[in-house]
Design a protein around this motif. Structure first.
Motif, PDB file in Angstrom:
ATOM      1  N   ARG A   1      -4.466  30.571 -23.740  1.00 55.55           N
ATOM      2  CA  ARG A   1      -4.153  31.558 -22.709  1.00 55.55           C
ATOM      3  C   ARG A   1      -4.891  31.232 -21.415  1.00 55.55           C
ATOM      4  O   ARG A   1      -4.334  31.343 -20.323  1.00 55.55           O
ATOM      5  CB  ARG A   1      -4.523  32.958 -23.222  1.00 55.55           C
ATOM      6  CG  ARG A   1      -4.208  34.078 -22.254  1.00 55.55           C
ATOM      7  CD  ARG A   1      -2.768  34.050 -21.812  1.00 55.55           C
ATOM      8  NE  ARG A   1      -1.854  34.456 -22.868  1.00 55.55           N
ATOM      9  CZ  ARG A   1      -0.530  34.346 -22.771  1.00 55.55           C
ATOM     10  NH1 ARG A   1       0.010  33.802 -21.689  1.00 55.55           N
ATOM     11  NH2 ARG A   1       0.256  34.742 -23.758  1.00 55.55           N
ATOM     12  N   LEU A   2      -6.158  30.814 -21.519  1.00 55.31           N
ATOM     13  CA  LEU A   2      -6.910  30.434 -20.320  1.00 55.31           C
ATOM     14  C   LEU A   2      -6.224  29.271 -19.601  1.00 55.31           C
ATOM     15  O   LEU A   2      -6.147  29.241 -18.359  1.00 55.31           O
ATOM     16  CB  LEU A   2      -8.341  30.048 -20.707  1.00 55.31           C
ATOM     17  CG  LEU A   2      -9.293  31.201 -21.062  1.00 55.31           C
ATOM     18  CD1 LEU A   2     -10.588  30.653 -21.655  1.00 55.31           C
ATOM     19  CD2 LEU A   2      -9.592  32.043 -19.823  1.00 55.31           C
ATOM     20  N   GLU A   3      -5.729  28.291 -20.366  1.00 57.69           N
ATOM     21  CA  GLU A   3      -5.043  27.149 -19.756  1.00 57.69           C
ATOM     22  C   GLU A   3      -3.771  27.589 -19.043  1.00 57.69           C
ATOM     23  O   GLU A   3      -3.441  27.081 -17.961  1.00 57.69           O
ATOM     24  CB  GLU A   3      -4.740  26.102 -20.829  1.00 57.69           C
ATOM     25  CG  GLU A   3      -6.008  25.405 -21.345  1.00 57.69           C
ATOM     26  CD  GLU A   3      -5.770  24.597 -22.609  1.00 57.69           C
ATOM     27  OE1 GLU A   3      -4.648  24.699 -23.178  1.00 57.69           O
ATOM     28  OE2 GLU A   3      -6.692  23.886 -23.051  1.00 57.69           O
ATOM     29  N   SER A   4      -3.071  28.562 -19.644  1.00 58.02           N
ATOM     30  CA  SER A   4      -1.856  29.061 -18.987  1.00 58.02           C
ATOM     31  C   SER A   4      -2.200  29.823 -17.711  1.00 58.02           C
ATOM     32  O   SER A   4      -1.471  29.752 -16.719  1.00 58.02           O
ATOM     33  CB  SER A   4      -1.058  29.948 -19.945  1.00 58.02           C
ATOM     34  OG  SER A   4      -1.740  31.171 -20.201  1.00 58.02           O
ATOM     35  N   PHE A   5      -3.308  30.553 -17.729  1.00 57.95           N
ATOM     36  CA  PHE A   5      -3.749  31.267 -16.526  1.00 57.95           C
ATOM     37  C   PHE A   5      -4.086  30.279 -15.410  1.00 57.95           C
ATOM     38  O   PHE A   5      -3.759  30.492 -14.238  1.00 57.95           O
ATOM     39  CB  PHE A   5      -4.977  32.129 -16.832  1.00 57.95           C
ATOM     40  CG  PHE A   5      -4.701  33.334 -17.691  1.00 57.95           C
ATOM     41  CD1 PHE A   5      -3.454  33.930 -17.715  1.00 57.95           C
ATOM     42  CD2 PHE A   5      -5.704  33.882 -18.490  1.00 57.95           C
ATOM     43  CE1 PHE A   5      -3.198  35.043 -18.502  1.00 57.95           C
ATOM     44  CE2 PHE A   5      -5.469  34.994 -19.277  1.00 57.95           C
ATOM     45  CZ  PHE A   5      -4.213  35.572 -19.292  1.00 57.95           C
ATOM     46  N   ALA A   6      -4.770  29.190 -15.774  1.00 56.60           N
ATOM     47  CA  ALA A   6      -5.141  28.184 -14.778  1.00 56.60           C
ATOM     48  C   ALA A   6      -3.906  27.494 -14.208  1.00 56.60           C
ATOM     49  O   ALA A   6      -3.810  27.242 -12.996  1.00 56.60           O
ATOM     50  CB  ALA A   6      -6.089  27.163 -15.393  1.00 56.60           C
ATOM     51  N   LYS A   7      -2.947  27.170 -15.055  1.00 63.32           N
ATOM     52  CA  LYS A   7      -1.712  26.508 -14.616  1.00 63.32           C
ATOM     53  C   LYS A   7      -0.930  27.385 -13.653  1.00 63.32           C
ATOM     54  O   LYS A   7      -0.292  26.885 -12.709  1.00 63.32           O
ATOM     55  CB  LYS A   7      -0.866  26.166 -15.843  1.00 63.32           C
ATOM     56  CG  LYS A   7       0.370  25.336 -15.521  1.00 63.32           C
ATOM     57  CD  LYS A   7       1.099  24.953 -16.800  1.00 63.32           C
ATOM     58  CE  LYS A   7       2.330  24.095 -16.482  1.00 63.32           C
ATOM     59  NZ  LYS A   7       3.056  23.707 -17.722  1.00 63.32           N
ATOM     60  N   ALA A   8      -1.002  28.709 -13.873  1.00 63.94           N
ATOM     61  CA  ALA A   8      -0.286  29.650 -13.004  1.00 63.94           C
ATOM     62  C   ALA A   8      -1.088  30.011 -11.760  1.00 63.94           C
ATOM     63  O   ALA A   8      -0.595  30.739 -10.898  1.00 63.94           O
ATOM     64  CB  ALA A   8       0.053  30.922 -13.788  1.00 63.94           C
ATOM     65  N   GLY A   9      -2.317  29.515 -11.666  1.00 62.37           N
ATOM     66  CA  GLY A   9      -3.142  29.796 -10.494  1.00 62.37           C
ATOM     67  C   GLY A   9      -3.839  31.140 -10.531  1.00 62.37           C
ATOM     68  O   GLY A   9      -4.370  31.602  -9.515  1.00 62.37           O
ATOM     69  N   ILE A  10      -3.875  31.775 -11.675  1.00 60.53           N
ATOM     70  CA  ILE A  10      -4.534  33.078 -11.796  1.00 60.53           C
ATOM     71  C   ILE A  10      -6.040  32.911 -11.838  1.00 60.53           C
ATOM     72  O   ILE A  10      -6.789  33.742 -11.321  1.00 60.53           O
ATOM     73  CB  ILE A  10      -4.006  33.815 -13.044  1.00 60.53           C
ATOM     74  CG1 ILE A  10      -2.526  34.162 -12.838  1.00 60.53           C
ATOM     75  CG2 ILE A  10      -4.827  35.069 -13.331  1.00 60.53           C
ATOM     76  CD1 ILE A  10      -1.873  34.777 -14.045  1.00 60.53           C
ATOM     77  N   ILE A  11      -6.503  31.849 -12.477  1.00 60.02           N
ATOM     78  CA  ILE A  11      -7.936  31.542 -12.468  1.00 60.02           C
ATOM     79  C   ILE A  11      -8.130  30.161 -11.863  1.00 60.02           C
ATOM     80  O   ILE A  11      -7.213  29.330 -11.863  1.00 60.02           O
ATOM     81  CB  ILE A  11      -8.555  31.604 -13.889  1.00 60.02           C
ATOM     82  CG1 ILE A  11      -7.914  30.580 -14.818  1.00 60.02           C
ATOM     83  CG2 ILE A  11      -8.447  33.011 -14.461  1.00 60.02           C
ATOM     84  CD1 ILE A  11      -8.573  30.494 -16.198  1.00 60.02           C
ATOM     85  N   THR A  12      -9.307  29.914 -11.350  1.00 58.39           N
ATOM     86  CA  THR A  12      -9.623  28.633 -10.719  1.00 58.39           C
ATOM     87  C   THR A  12     -10.007  27.602 -11.775  1.00 58.39           C
ATOM     88  O   THR A  12     -10.335  27.949 -12.919  1.00 58.39           O
ATOM     89  CB  THR A  12     -10.791  28.809  -9.737  1.00 58.39           C
ATOM     90  OG1 THR A  12     -11.971  29.157 -10.482  1.00 58.39           O
ATOM     91  CG2 THR A  12     -10.492  29.898  -8.724  1.00 58.39           C
ATOM     92  N   PRO A  13     -10.003  26.338 -11.401  1.00 55.98           N
ATOM     93  CA  PRO A  13     -10.463  25.309 -12.350  1.00 55.98           C
ATOM     94  C   PRO A  13     -11.890  25.560 -12.824  1.00 55.98           C
ATOM     95  O   PRO A  13     -12.223  25.295 -13.985  1.00 55.98           O
ATOM     96  CB  PRO A  13     -10.363  24.017 -11.529  1.00 55.98           C
ATOM     97  CG  PRO A  13      -9.283  24.291 -10.527  1.00 55.98           C
ATOM     98  CD  PRO A  13      -9.431  25.740 -10.173  1.00 55.98           C
ATOM     99  N   GLU A  14     -12.732  26.074 -11.926  1.00 55.66           N
ATOM    100  CA  GLU A  14     -14.108  26.369 -12.316  1.00 55.66           C
ATOM    101  C   GLU A  14     -14.158  27.488 -13.351  1.00 55.66           C
ATOM    102  O   GLU A  14     -14.947  27.432 -14.311  1.00 55.66           O
ATOM    103  CB  GLU A  14     -14.930  26.756 -11.089  1.00 55.66           C
ATOM    104  CG  GLU A  14     -15.176  25.636 -10.095  1.00 55.66           C
ATOM    105  CD  GLU A  14     -13.962  25.343  -9.223  1.00 55.66           C
ATOM    106  OE1 GLU A  14     -13.940  24.300  -8.561  1.00 55.66           O
ATOM    107  OE2 GLU A  14     -13.027  26.188  -9.217  1.00 55.66           O
ATOM    108  N   GLN A  15     -13.318  28.507 -13.150  1.00 57.76           N
ATOM    109  CA  GLN A  15     -13.264  29.597 -14.123  1.00 57.76           C
ATOM    110  C   GLN A  15     -12.723  29.111 -15.457  1.00 57.76           C
ATOM    111  O   GLN A  15     -13.168  29.560 -16.520  1.00 57.76           O
ATOM    112  CB  GLN A  15     -12.401  30.742 -13.582  1.00 57.76           C
ATOM    113  CG  GLN A  15     -13.050  31.530 -12.451  1.00 57.76           C
ATOM    114  CD  GLN A  15     -12.116  32.553 -11.852  1.00 57.76           C
ATOM    115  OE1 GLN A  15     -10.951  32.261 -11.569  1.00 57.76           O
ATOM    116  NE2 GLN A  15     -12.627  33.768 -11.646  1.00 57.76           N
TER     117      GLN A  15
END
Length: 705
Positions: free
Chosen positions: A226-240
């Protein structure tokens, strides 16, 4: 060959009939949607108690709706909200309740998988399912879709999203992100890490299967994806993303901020039920005072002090801030000691003197503190001060400040036992099971049982300048209106006396533990046999009462109001003074200062001083009617005597004593020593003044065994 017209008509009619049945069936199963979400969640059959700051006081999660931990959407962490919308319904703001594109994709995916692997319910459909739970079937899916469309027409998108995030179910009957954050991580939603926030999103899909308390391994994979999907969608930053993937999920079981079971029981008794109840208790202060009380009991354990209770209230509002009941490992801790009747002893004396100030006494009035005896029941009681020392003529200020017993007994004779008894009833002392004629002068010494609750309310009255104010336990509680029961002059003068270290120096010394840094009116009490130790006090902002004893009525070992309860009261006010910088106690503007005997004293010019011991009408002090005496067989009869006495004799007067109709003595002394004779006797006293005028007193019965 073509179908006959009649057969075609029948087929059409059957189809229409089936359609009508379907429409009627769907219509009959549509949810009864609320006019507002607030009205819906108000239908709660469980009570959640919150302290004055919103902290939970009990841990009930049996309500269907989350009625106490709801958050406004604008108070929710924006990142957590974005995560939920993306994971649960990424087209939430674009559809009208049903996401047909997502539903079609879900159907195709389920067909290819040969089973249900994706549901495609929108957030609105999930809300519809919360409002009207149904068995999961194709028909119920159709009905939920219609209900979702109806919800979208009735409520805004933000209203629906806010309701969902407050009511989405988790494990252990928790609902909503606030309860979930506390249950899984002992945090508020705004303090969640990125991984913990993602965990809340994953957990809504299968709270039991992914329960981190059963082992975090099962949930770590879904969280990572889920975190990877959030990052791919731009919801969280690469650092997050890096931080979230590198973090170890650590569940933290929640704990109640404070324990207050006795207060919660009282809340229910006074009608605080249903939904969320905003109590007046201060959770932080409750926890602090409860700890102080436990430590005081630990220090007194060797002196057989097993139970204690502390009640604290706000002077201006009457709000109960602390309701602490503690047990030192013995006796019935389940008993609500705040409401348990005990003998208040001298802690009740300020009320007697407050009434006396309205009847003709002043703070400067002199009362003789000398040996004093009264018949009690069928015996004789020789009253003494606690120190067994008598101080002669003392002012009311010193009599109250030093808690002297003899002046208190003379004060109740002046006020009238019945008058004082009615005054106590008016103040709310409701535990008296007998009339005034049973308690008699002992009321002055607190011989009638009262509760810490009742006594604290009476001191709250003094703190409010004579206005009786109810103690309030929760917001919206139906209470009696405030009413004046004492003149402001009398009530504030009592506070001045109780806060005067010089007024109590005879018995307590000038450097007493009762001399608090901030001006505080303080009074202690110790019941007979060291069964109760009391300390009551108030300053400009707070009123507090302390009781220490044993709920099984076993005596303590030399634990007094000052040494036992007084130290705890001092500690309590130390904490209270950290909350507010209290000023001094106010004196009524109606009081006038006057120098009396070289000391400045205050008095109410509208109340004439009428108390004067030397001018009081004579009364028979002894024998008391029905007194029972016993001849001591070890002592010669001629050496035994019992005093018959009157309170006073005018100049030139004499008193005649008649026993069984025969004149036994004629004397100019107030006391006559009668030699007891076994049997039942009738005694009559007759005072003859210098002019021959006679005052005959009612006959009294004396029984000698």
């Amino acid at each position: 060959m073509s179908k006959s017209p009649n057969k075609a008509k029948k087929t059409m009619a059957a189809a229409v009939g089936v359609l009508l049945v379907a429409v009627v069936s769907v219509g009959a199963n549509l949810a009864d949607l609320p006019d507002s979400f607030a009205a819906l969640t108000a239908r709660s059959d469980r009570t959640q108690f919150l302290d004055r700051s919103g902290e939970p006081l009990n841990a009930t999660y049996q309500s269907y709706w989350n009625t106490r931990d709801a958050m406004a959407l604008h108070d929710m962490p924006p990142l957590l909200v974005k995560m939920f919308v993306f994971a649960e319904d990424k087209n939430f703001y674009d559809h009208g309740g049903v996401d047909w594109a997502a539903r079609g994709a879900a159907v195709w995916q389920n067909v290819r998988a040969g089973g249900i692997v994706r549901g495609a319910s929108t957030l609105t459909e999930q809300v519809a399912r919360m409002i009207a739970p149904r068995k999961r079937t194709l028909f119920s899916k159709i009905v939920e879709g219609i209900d979702a469309a109806r919800l979208e027409r009735r409520f805004s998108k933000n209203d629906i999203l806010e309701f969902y995030l407050n009511q989405v179910p988790y494990a252990a009957n928790r609902r909503g992100i606030k309860q979930a954050a506390r249950y899984y991580f002992s945090k508020t939603p705004d303090r969640l890490s990125v991984r913990e926030a993602a965990a809340l999103v994953v957990l809504v899909r299968a709270p039991s299967s992914f329960d981190p308390y059963r082992g975090a391994a099962d949930i770590n994979g879904p969280i990572d994806r889920r975190l990877e999907s959030f990052a791919k969608a731009g919801i969280i930053t690469p650092e997050q993303l890096e931080s979230g993937l590198g973090e170890t999920l650590k569940p933290a079981p929640p704990e109640l901020t404070v324990e207050a079971p006795h207060f919660l029981r009282y809340l229910r008794d006074v009608g605080a039920n249903g939904g969320a109840v905003d109590a007046t208790l201060d959770a932080w202060l409750q926890k602090k005072v409860a700890g102080l009380t436990r430590r005081r009991l630990e220090n007194l354990a060797k002196r057989n002090a097993g139970n204690a209770a502390v009640l604290v209230a706000d002077v201006k509002t009457g709000d109960i801030l602390v309701w602490a009941v503690e047990s030192g490992g013995k006796n019935a801790s389940a008993v609500n000691a705040v409401l348990t009747p005990r003998q208040p002893a001298s802690a009740q004396k300020p009320l007697l003197y407050a009434l006396a100030l309205t009847k003709g006494m002043r703070a400067s009035t002199k009362i003789t503190d000398a040996p004093f005896s009264r018949a009690v029941g069928q015996g004789v009681h020789h009253f003494k001060n606690y120190s067994r020392t008598h101080y002669g003529a003392v002012t009311v200020r010193r009599a109250l400040g030093n808690s002297l017993n003899i002046p208190a007994l003379k004060t109740i004779e002046f006020v009238g036992v019945e008058n004082y008894f009615r005054f106590l009833l008016d103040l709310g002392f409701a535990r008296f099971d007998r009339g005034a004629d049973y308690y008699r002068e002992g009321l002055a010494l607190g011989n009638a049982e009262a509760t810490l609750f009742e006594l604290t309310r009476a001191y709250l009255m003094l703190a409010n300048g004579g206005v009786l104010k109810p103690l309030r336990a929760y917001k919206g509680q139906a209470v009696e209106p405030d009413r004046r029961v004492l003149p402001e002059t009398a009530a504030t003068l009592i506070g001045d006396i109780l806060s005067d270290p010089f007024a109590r120096e005879f018995e307590f010394g000038r450097d007493s533990v009762l001399n608090f840094p901030v001006q505080t009116a303080v009074k202690t009490g110790t019941s007979t046999g060291y069964r109760d130790a009391w300390a009551m006090g108030y300053n400009a902002d707070f009123v507090a009462g302390v009781w220490i004893g044993n709920l099984d009525y076993s005596p303590m070992i030399d634990v007094t109001g000052a040494s036992g309860a007084g130290l705890l009261l001092r500690s309590v006010f130390t904490e209270l003074n950290k909350i507010r910088n209290s000023g001094g106690l106010r004196l009524s503007d109606g009081l006038v200062a006057q120098t009396v005997g070289g000391e400045t004293e205050y008095f109410d010019p509208n109340v004439a001083e009428t108390y004067a011991e030397n001018n009081a009408a004579p009364v028979v002090l002894s024998p008391e009617n029905g007194v029972m005496l016993a001849v001591d067989p070890r002592v010669p009869v001629e050496w035994q005597a019992y005093p018959f006495s009157v309170s006073d004799l005018p100049d030139g007067a004499r008193v005649l004593w008649f026993v069984d109709g025969e004149k036994t003595a004629a004397t100019t002394q107030k006391t006559f020593l009668w030699r007891p004779v076994k049997g039942s006797h009738t005694v009559v006293a007759e005072i003859v003044d210098r002019n021959g005028g006679k005052t005959v007193f009612p006959a009294r019965t004396v029984i000698v065994k």
